[in-house]
Enzyme design. Structure first.
Site, PDB file in Angstrom:
ATOM      1  N   GLY A 159      17.369  52.079   7.100  1.00 26.27           N
ATOM      2  CA  GLY A 159      17.728  51.173   7.958  1.00 26.27           C
ATOM      3  C   GLY A 159      17.104  50.976   9.224  1.00 26.27           C
ATOM      4  O   GLY A 159      15.695  51.310   9.456  1.00 26.27           O
ATOM      5  N   THR A 193      19.907  53.417  14.252  1.00 30.73           N
ATOM      6  CA  THR A 193      20.664  53.979  13.375  1.00 30.73           C
ATOM      7  C   THR A 193      20.081  55.275  12.773  1.00 30.73           C
ATOM      8  O   THR A 193      20.818  56.335  12.650  1.00 30.73           O
ATOM      9  CB  THR A 193      21.163  53.205  12.180  1.00 30.73           C
ATOM     10  OG1 THR A 193      21.609  51.937  12.935  1.00 30.73           O
ATOM     11  CG2 THR A 193      22.384  53.678  11.407  1.00 30.73           C
ATOM     12  N   GLU A 232      13.910  56.183   6.207  1.00 31.63           N
ATOM     13  CA  GLU A 232      12.668  55.079   6.001  1.00 31.63           C
ATOM     14  C   GLU A 232      13.602  53.933   6.866  1.00 31.63           C
ATOM     15  O   GLU A 232      14.326  53.377   6.895  1.00 31.63           O
ATOM     16  CB  GLU A 232      13.009  54.418   4.939  1.00 31.63           C
ATOM     17  CG  GLU A 232      12.277  55.339   3.584  1.00 31.63           C
ATOM     18  CD  GLU A 232      10.942  55.414   3.927  1.00 31.63           C
ATOM     19  OE1 GLU A 232      10.173  54.790   4.587  1.00 31.63           O
ATOM     20  OE2 GLU A 232      10.254  56.133   2.775  1.00 31.63           O
ATOM     21  N   CYS A 281      11.257  45.546   5.110  1.00 30.42           N
ATOM     22  CA  CYS A 281      10.770  46.460   6.162  1.00 30.42           C
ATOM     23  C   CYS A 281       9.296  46.421   6.149  1.00 30.42           C
ATOM     24  O   CYS A 281       8.822  46.593   7.351  1.00 30.42           O
ATOM     25  CB  CYS A 281      11.214  47.804   5.571  1.00 30.42           C
ATOM     26  SG  CYS A 281      10.999  48.134   3.696  1.00 30.42           S
TER      27      CYS A 281
HETATM   28  P1  NAD Z   1      21.126  49.213  10.272  1.00 28.59           P
HETATM   29  O1  NAD Z   1      20.678  50.436  10.683  1.00 28.59           O
HETATM   30  O2  NAD Z   1      21.937  48.364  11.145  1.00 28.59           O
HETATM   31  O3  NAD Z   1      22.304  49.570   8.966  1.00 28.59           O
HETATM   32  C1  NAD Z   1      21.673  50.193   7.940  1.00 28.59           C
HETATM   33  C2  NAD Z   1      23.005  51.133   7.305  1.00 28.59           C
HETATM   34  O4  NAD Z   1      23.423  52.024   8.151  1.00 28.59           O
HETATM   35  C3  NAD Z   1      24.261  50.060   7.102  1.00 28.59           C
HETATM   36  O5  NAD Z   1      24.708  50.534   5.515  1.00 28.59           O
HETATM   37  C4  NAD Z   1      25.227  50.501   8.290  1.00 28.59           C
HETATM   38  O6  NAD Z   1      26.595  50.306   7.883  1.00 28.59           O
HETATM   39  C5  NAD Z   1      24.760  52.111   8.321  1.00 28.59           C
HETATM   40  N1  NAD Z   1      25.139  52.452   9.707  1.00 28.59           N
HETATM   41  C6  NAD Z   1      25.335  52.225  10.798  1.00 28.59           C
HETATM   42  N2  NAD Z   1      25.425  52.753  11.964  1.00 28.59           N
HETATM   43  C7  NAD Z   1      25.619  54.149  11.483  1.00 28.59           C
HETATM   44  C8  NAD Z   1      25.757  55.272  11.723  1.00 28.59           C
HETATM   45  N3  NAD Z   1      26.106  55.520  13.169  1.00 28.59           N
HETATM   46  N4  NAD Z   1      25.675  56.517  10.914  1.00 28.59           N
HETATM   47  C9  NAD Z   1      25.313  56.433   9.612  1.00 28.59           C
HETATM   48  N5  NAD Z   1      25.200  54.900   8.994  1.00 28.59           N
HETATM   49  C10 NAD Z   1      25.414  54.030   9.959  1.00 28.59           C
HETATM   50  O7  NAD Z   1      20.094  48.330   9.506  1.00 28.59           O
HETATM   51  P2  NAD Z   1      19.957  47.104   8.856  1.00 28.59           P
HETATM   52  O8  NAD Z   1      20.254  45.812  10.027  1.00 28.59           O
HETATM   53  O9  NAD Z   1      20.999  46.987   7.783  1.00 28.59           O
HETATM   54  O10 NAD Z   1      18.558  46.853   8.320  1.00 28.59           O
HETATM   55  C11 NAD Z   1      17.452  46.284   9.045  1.00 28.59           C
HETATM   56  C12 NAD Z   1      16.420  47.436   9.396  1.00 28.59           C
HETATM   57  O11 NAD Z   1      16.155  48.261   8.064  1.00 28.59           O
HETATM   58  C13 NAD Z   1      15.344  46.949   9.858  1.00 28.59           C
HETATM   59  O12 NAD Z   1      14.851  47.508  11.111  1.00 28.59           O
HETATM   60  C14 NAD Z   1      14.173  47.478   8.714  1.00 28.59           C
HETATM   61  O13 NAD Z   1      12.891  47.280   9.179  1.00 28.59           O
HETATM   62  C15 NAD Z   1      14.802  48.458   8.191  1.00 28.59           C
HETATM   63  N6  NAD Z   1      14.323  48.728   6.872  1.00 28.59           N
HETATM   64  C16 NAD Z   1      13.331  49.763   6.768  1.00 28.59           C
HETATM   65  C17 NAD Z   1      13.088  49.923   5.302  1.00 28.59           C
HETATM   66  C18 NAD Z   1      12.174  50.993   4.977  1.00 28.59           C
HETATM   67  O14 NAD Z   1      11.767  51.224   3.921  1.00 28.59           O
HETATM   68  N7  NAD Z   1      11.451  51.830   6.157  1.00 28.59           N
HETATM   69  C19 NAD Z   1      13.449  49.215   4.198  1.00 28.59           C
HETATM   70  C20 NAD Z   1      14.407  48.006   4.553  1.00 28.59           C
HETATM   71  C21 NAD Z   1      14.880  47.900   5.888  1.00 28.59           C
END
Ligand code: NAD
Length: 469
Positions: A221, A225, A243, A277
């Protein structure tokens, strides 16, 4: 084997609070997701903990057989899963999108099931004898994003199961149905308690990352986060694979044939309508080929239909949610206001249903513009002109993230030399963003730490133990 209707019926809760999940292309209600609580999560972790020793005791070959059967179950219901993914996430059925993602999910499951991880004799010289083993960790938590919900969940689940752990998955609140459906299908063959889903919001995610009985957390994510998870996992010294966000640079060297690379450049940036990502999020092009690259890229982009994902013709879809649509809109408007040239796109239809943002190319943009410096995570690519490769490298390396990058050249050796100077976990040559189940993948800098896929990915889901003597 499921139809779309039978799958949806199976994951629709019969009791308890639910919330509507809407289709980002049409605004129609797709289905209902359960609203799980922290208490539900605690109960799931308890079940996972009690199932873990039996799962581990099955041994690698039996676990692998069950995982291969789970992959077969995914394939048998692939079309129903792809239809649901399209309706919930928005990505079209065709192109490198929903059907491709479901195929990737079963493919990664098979690869993890079939990859051996042998114990390693590190020394055996008559005086010393030491063997490195990888034991199961225990209960693994998996928290995922909304962009590739099925594939990324499998990236987290598959190596964890393979190594003898049980798993509790918390999908993004934007795409819970896709993950519920995937796990429901896998659980047609897996033993009870081994793989569970808890849908919930940030509070549930936060509890997972501080839970005393979660031994390892796989998180994909945003960087913000990821930082919160590092903090909340500190008291239990949880193992983490992170990641996180990226802002991948592509560097086009002066010797390219612009027409020959345009299609691969396009998909490198616009796969999943830019919501990937490791998509190319800023493109640095040498002055001598700049105009030709922009023209060829625009010609390819203009030929790629965007629309409702269930229409078989479309290969680009909407943004998944309103807040992502707003981020992309703001960044393009800021770039336009700064004097950058919007070559195509940039004017979303304010009246239509769905979060459609047109394919957008922004040329003659300064490197310090927010569209370059921030992760747009959508279909708007800034193209920056450079005249010296060291200058391009300095700009590419100038951010605090480093997931992927790419170098484009007719001379592969020259490209590899430039690639070695880029600060990123993967640098592709003449392509961008392709992943493979046997090639390790992970970020550097604030794009996270830990590797996924292949043997390295399996090691990350085991506890190393040395037997010395
Ligand atoms: P996000 O960080 O908003 O959410 C990801 C997950 O984290 C969700 O399930 C959310 O409910 C959970 N979450 C939120 N707050 C939390 C906390 N305090 N503790 C634990 N879990 C929590 O990300 P998003 O908007 O869903 O995804 C987009 C981002 O993810 C972009 O920055 C993208 O680059 C990144 N991403 C990275 C990869 C990689 O492989 N590096 C792959 C896909 C997406």
């Amino acid at each position: 084997m499921h139809t779309f209707d039978s799958l949806l019926a199976q994951i629709t809760p019969s009791a308890g609070p639910t919330r509507d999940i809407t289709d980002p292309a049409t605004g129609e209600v797709v289905g209902q997701a359960p609203i799980h609580t922290v208490a539900d999560l605690d109960a799931a972790v308890k079940r996972a903990a009690s199932a873990q020793s039996d799962w581990a005791a099955l041994g690698h070959s039996t676990r692998s057989e069950l995982m291969l059967a789970a992959a077969d179950a995914i394939d048998a219901s692939a079309e129903a899963l792809a239809q649901l993914l399209t309706r919930e996430q928005g990505k079209p059925l065709n192109g490198p999108n929903a059907r491709f993602e479901v195929g990737g999910a079963s493919g990664w499951l098979r690869a993890a099931a079939s990859t051996p991880l042998d114990s390693q004799t590190v020394i055996d010289d008559g005086e010393s004898h030491a063997v490195l083993h990888y034991r199961p960790i225990g209960v693994v938590g998996a928290i995922g994003p909304w962009n590739w919900p099925m594939m990324i969940s499998v990236w987290q689940i598959a190596p964890a199961l393979r190594m003898g752990n049980t798993v509790v998955v918390k999908p993004s609140e934007y795409t819970p149905l896709s993950v519920l459906a995937l796990v429901t299908v896998m659980n047609e063959v897996l033993p009870g308690g081994v793989l569970q889903v808890v849908t919930g919001d940030r509070e549930v995610g936060a509890r997972l990352s501080s839970h005393p009985d979660i031994d390892k957390l796989m998180f994909t994510g945003s960087t913000a986060t990821g930082k919160a998870i590092i903090r909340s996992s500190a008291d239990t010294v949880k193992r983490l694979t992170l990641e996180l966000g990226g802002n991948d640079a592509g560097i086009v060297l002066p010797d390219v044939d612009p027409a020959a690379i345009a299609q691969d450049l396009f998909w490198g940036a616009f796969i999943n309508t830019g919501q990937t990502c490791a998509a190319m999020k800023r493109l640095y092009v040498h002055d001598s080929v700049y105009d030709a690259v922009v023209d060829e890229l625009a010609a390819v982009a203009a030929s790629m239909p965007m629309g409702v994902g269930t229409d078989e013709n479309n290969v680009l879809g909407p943004l998944q949610n309103k807040s992502q649509f707003d981020i992309v809109s703001r960044l393009v408007e800021e770039a336009r206001a700064s004097g950058a040239r919007v070559v195509m796109g940039g004017n979303p239809d304010a009246d239509g249903p769905g979060y459609f943002y047109p394919t957008t190319l922004v040329a003659d943009v300064n490197n310090d513009n927010a569209l370059v410096q921030e992760e747009q995570f959508g279909p708007a690519l800034p193209i920056i002109r450079y005249s010296d490769v060291d200058e391009a490298l300095a700009m590419a390396n100038g951010l605090d993230v480093g997931l992927g990058a790419s170098v484009w050249s007719s001379d592969r050796d020259a490209a590899r030399e430039v690639a070695a100077q880029v600060e990123a976990g993967t640098v592709w040559i003449n392509s961008h963003g392709g992943v493979h189940p046997m090639i390790p993948f992970g970020g550097v800098k604030q794009s996270g730490y830990g590797l996924e896929f292949g043997v390295e990915g399996l090691k990350a889901l085991g506890v190393p133990q040395v037997i010395n003597g």
